[in-house]
Design a protein around this motif. Structure first.
Motif, PDB file in Angstrom:
ATOM      1  N   TYR A 181     -15.279  17.894 -18.081  1.00 38.29           N
ATOM      2  CA  TYR A 181     -16.752  18.182 -18.151  1.00 38.29           C
ATOM      3  C   TYR A 181     -17.248  17.534 -19.399  1.00 38.29           C
ATOM      4  CZ  TYR A 181     -15.749  21.387 -14.404  1.00 38.29           C
ATOM      5  OH  TYR A 181     -15.220  21.894 -13.367  1.00 38.29           O
TER       6      TYR A 181
ATOM      7  N   GLU B 226     -21.676  19.086 -16.825  1.00 39.86           N
ATOM      8  CA  GLU B 226     -21.705  18.140 -15.523  1.00 39.86           C
ATOM      9  C   GLU B 226     -20.026  17.761 -15.442  1.00 39.86           C
ATOM     10  OE1 GLU B 226     -24.402  15.490 -17.130  1.00 39.86           O
ATOM     11  OE2 GLU B 226     -26.092  16.570 -16.202  1.00 39.86           O
TER      12      GLU B 226
ATOM     13  N   HIS C 140     -22.939  18.709 -21.357  1.00 40.97           N
ATOM     14  CA  HIS C 140     -23.876  19.447 -20.618  1.00 40.97           C
ATOM     15  C   HIS C 140     -23.297  20.289 -19.404  1.00 40.97           C
ATOM     16  CE1 HIS C 140     -26.699  17.141 -22.590  1.00 40.97           C
ATOM     17  NE2 HIS C 140     -26.151  15.909 -22.158  1.00 40.97           N
TER      18      HIS C 140
END
Length: 178
Positions: free
Chosen positions: A163, A168, A166
């Motif tokens: 990830y 994501e 952020h």
């Protein structure tokens, strides 16, 4: 076994034994290696307190490349000691494991050639002591990246999820042989 300190050992850790070790990367089992009181290139020099490793010095070409300190409650004094004794060597100061949910976590402070932390790492383990996630932070607490590890029922690593800062998902790496 080497019973004398061949290199500086952080005194606050109260090591009672210093010896060379090899680690079997398949099983994670440590074995002590007779060194004859001399520095041995390519080995790991470990300081023990009882049965616990409190400091490891990793070598490359006979030179210390990384020094790791384990179970250090507050990193400040260890960071200063490291800078004075290993000024050009990367250091990792790990705080003791703490209970977290259904597992445990520990915090590592990484330093270069000074007493300043340049990165912080959090490691989260399950009750079986398998690494389930790692998070990397800037010294001021901003997330840099995060990794999650998924295992099968036999505790073999299946995949690594990466990830970004952020949160994501940016990558899934499979560890299953096809």
């Amino acid at each position: 076994m080497a019973s004398i300190s061949l290199l500086p050992i952080y005194g606050e850790l109260s090591a009672d034994r210093v010896t060379y070790v090899d680690i079997d990367l398949e099983t994670g089992v440590w074995s002590e290696v007779e060194a004859g009181g001399e520095l041995v290139p390519g080995r790991i020099l470990a300081a023990f307190q009882g049965g616990q490793v409190v400091q490891k010095i990793l070598f490359s070409d006979g030179t210390p490349r990384n020094v790791q300190y384990f179970g250090v409650p507050e990193p400040g004094a260890a960071l200063r000691w490291h800078a004075a004794n290993y000024p050009s060597v990367r250091g990792e100061i790990w705080q003791p494991f703490a209970r977290e949910g259904s597992g445990s976590c520990r915090k590592g402070h990484f330093t270069g050639s000074n007493a300043i932390v340049d990165m912080v790492k959090m490691e989260y383990l399950d009750d079986d002591l398998d690494l389930i996630s790692e998070e990397y932070y800037t010294p001021d607490g901003r997330l840099l990246e995060r990794f999650e590890y998924r295992y099968d029922s036999e505790k073999e690593l299946l995949e690594t999820l990466s990830y970004n800062r952020h949160g994501e998902l940016i990558d899934i790496e499979s560890h299953v042989d096809e």
